[in-house]
Design a protein around this motif. Sequence first.
Motif, mmCIF file in Angstrom:
data_model
loop_
_atom_site.group_PDB
_atom_site.id
_atom_site.type_symbol
_atom_site.label_atom_id
_atom_site.label_comp_id
_atom_site.label_asym_id
_atom_site.label_seq_id
_atom_site.Cartn_x
_atom_site.Cartn_y
_atom_site.Cartn_z
ATOM 1 N N GLU A 1 57.751 5.980 38.918
ATOM 2 C CA GLU A 1 57.914 5.823 40.363
ATOM 3 C C GLU A 1 56.548 5.807 41.064
ATOM 4 O OE1 GLU A 1 59.485 8.827 43.732
ATOM 5 O OE2 GLU A 1 60.954 8.374 42.172
ATOM 6 N N LEU A 2 55.672 6.717 40.680
ATOM 7 C CA LEU A 2 54.337 6.759 41.273
ATOM 8 C C LEU A 2 53.534 5.506 40.946
ATOM 9 C CD1 LEU A 2 53.447 10.508 40.656
ATOM 10 C CD2 LEU A 2 53.900 9.411 42.857
ATOM 11 N N LEU A 3 53.665 5.029 39.713
ATOM 12 C CA LEU A 3 52.971 3.796 39.336
ATOM 13 C C LEU A 3 53.456 2.624 40.190
ATOM 14 C CD1 LEU A 3 52.965 4.102 35.442
ATOM 15 C CD2 LEU A 3 50.988 4.322 36.970
ATOM 16 N N GLU A 4 54.753 2.560 40.389
ATOM 17 C CA GLU A 4 55.317 1.478 41.194
ATOM 18 C C GLU A 4 54.881 1.600 42.656
ATOM 19 O OE1 GLU A 4 59.308 0.657 38.508
ATOM 20 O OE2 GLU A 4 59.469 1.923 40.288
ATOM 21 N N GLU A 5 54.817 2.817 43.173
ATOM 22 C CA GLU A 5 54.380 3.030 44.556
ATOM 23 C C GLU A 5 52.933 2.601 44.754
ATOM 24 O OE1 GLU A 5 54.982 7.107 45.612
ATOM 25 O OE2 GLU A 5 57.161 6.936 45.507
ATOM 26 N N GLN A 6 52.135 2.746 43.738
ATOM 27 C CA GLN A 6 50.719 2.400 43.838
ATOM 28 C C GLN A 6 50.477 0.913 43.645
ATOM 29 O OE1 GLN A 6 48.274 4.515 44.779
ATOM 30 N NE2 GLN A 6 49.952 5.938 45.114
ATOM 31 N N ASP A 7 51.538 0.164 43.421
ATOM 32 C CA ASP A 7 51.428 -1.280 43.211
ATOM 33 C C ASP A 7 50.405 -1.618 42.137
ATOM 34 O OD1 ASP A 7 53.379 -2.105 45.012
ATOM 35 O OD2 ASP A 7 51.980 -2.015 46.695
ATOM 36 N N LEU A 8 50.416 -0.815 41.078
ATOM 37 C CA LEU A 8 49.543 -1.126 39.953
ATOM 38 C C LEU A 8 50.088 -2.346 39.242
ATOM 39 C CD1 LEU A 8 48.899 2.446 38.541
ATOM 40 C CD2 LEU A 8 47.382 1.072 39.948
ATOM 41 N N ASP A 9 49.331 -2.859 38.359
ATOM 42 C CA ASP A 9 49.763 -3.990 37.555
ATOM 43 C C ASP A 9 51.197 -3.737 37.115
ATOM 44 O OD1 ASP A 9 50.264 -5.896 35.639
ATOM 45 O OD2 ASP A 9 48.420 -5.538 34.521
ATOM 46 N N SER A 10 52.091 -4.628 37.447
ATOM 47 C CA SER A 10 53.513 -4.415 37.164
ATOM 48 C C SER A 10 53.776 -4.212 35.678
ATOM 49 C CB SER A 10 54.349 -5.575 37.686
ATOM 50 O OG SER A 10 53.974 -6.776 37.041
#
Length: 86
Positions: A64-73
């Motif tokens: 969830e945090l990775l997705e919130e940070q808009d990191l490489d999908s």
Amino acid sequence: SGGPREIVQDGVTGYLFSSDEELTSKTVDLLQPDAQEHRMEVATSGQKRASDFSHACFAARVVELLEEQDLDSSVASTASPLVNAL
């Protein structure tokens, strides 16, 4: 931060104490026959609270945090199957 005082709600999901005397007093109180219902409530609430810290919950929160940070999908999509495996 992130310690017992942030995790345990005293008397609801467990007990906090700051001395041996306080631990002893709370233990004696819990061992009284009229405290059985309260012991069961605390045990149930404590187990439910502990489940918030399972591997699966932790992994889901990381994704969830990775997705919130808009990191490489690809990072989040790679992590998602790992979460599902837990």
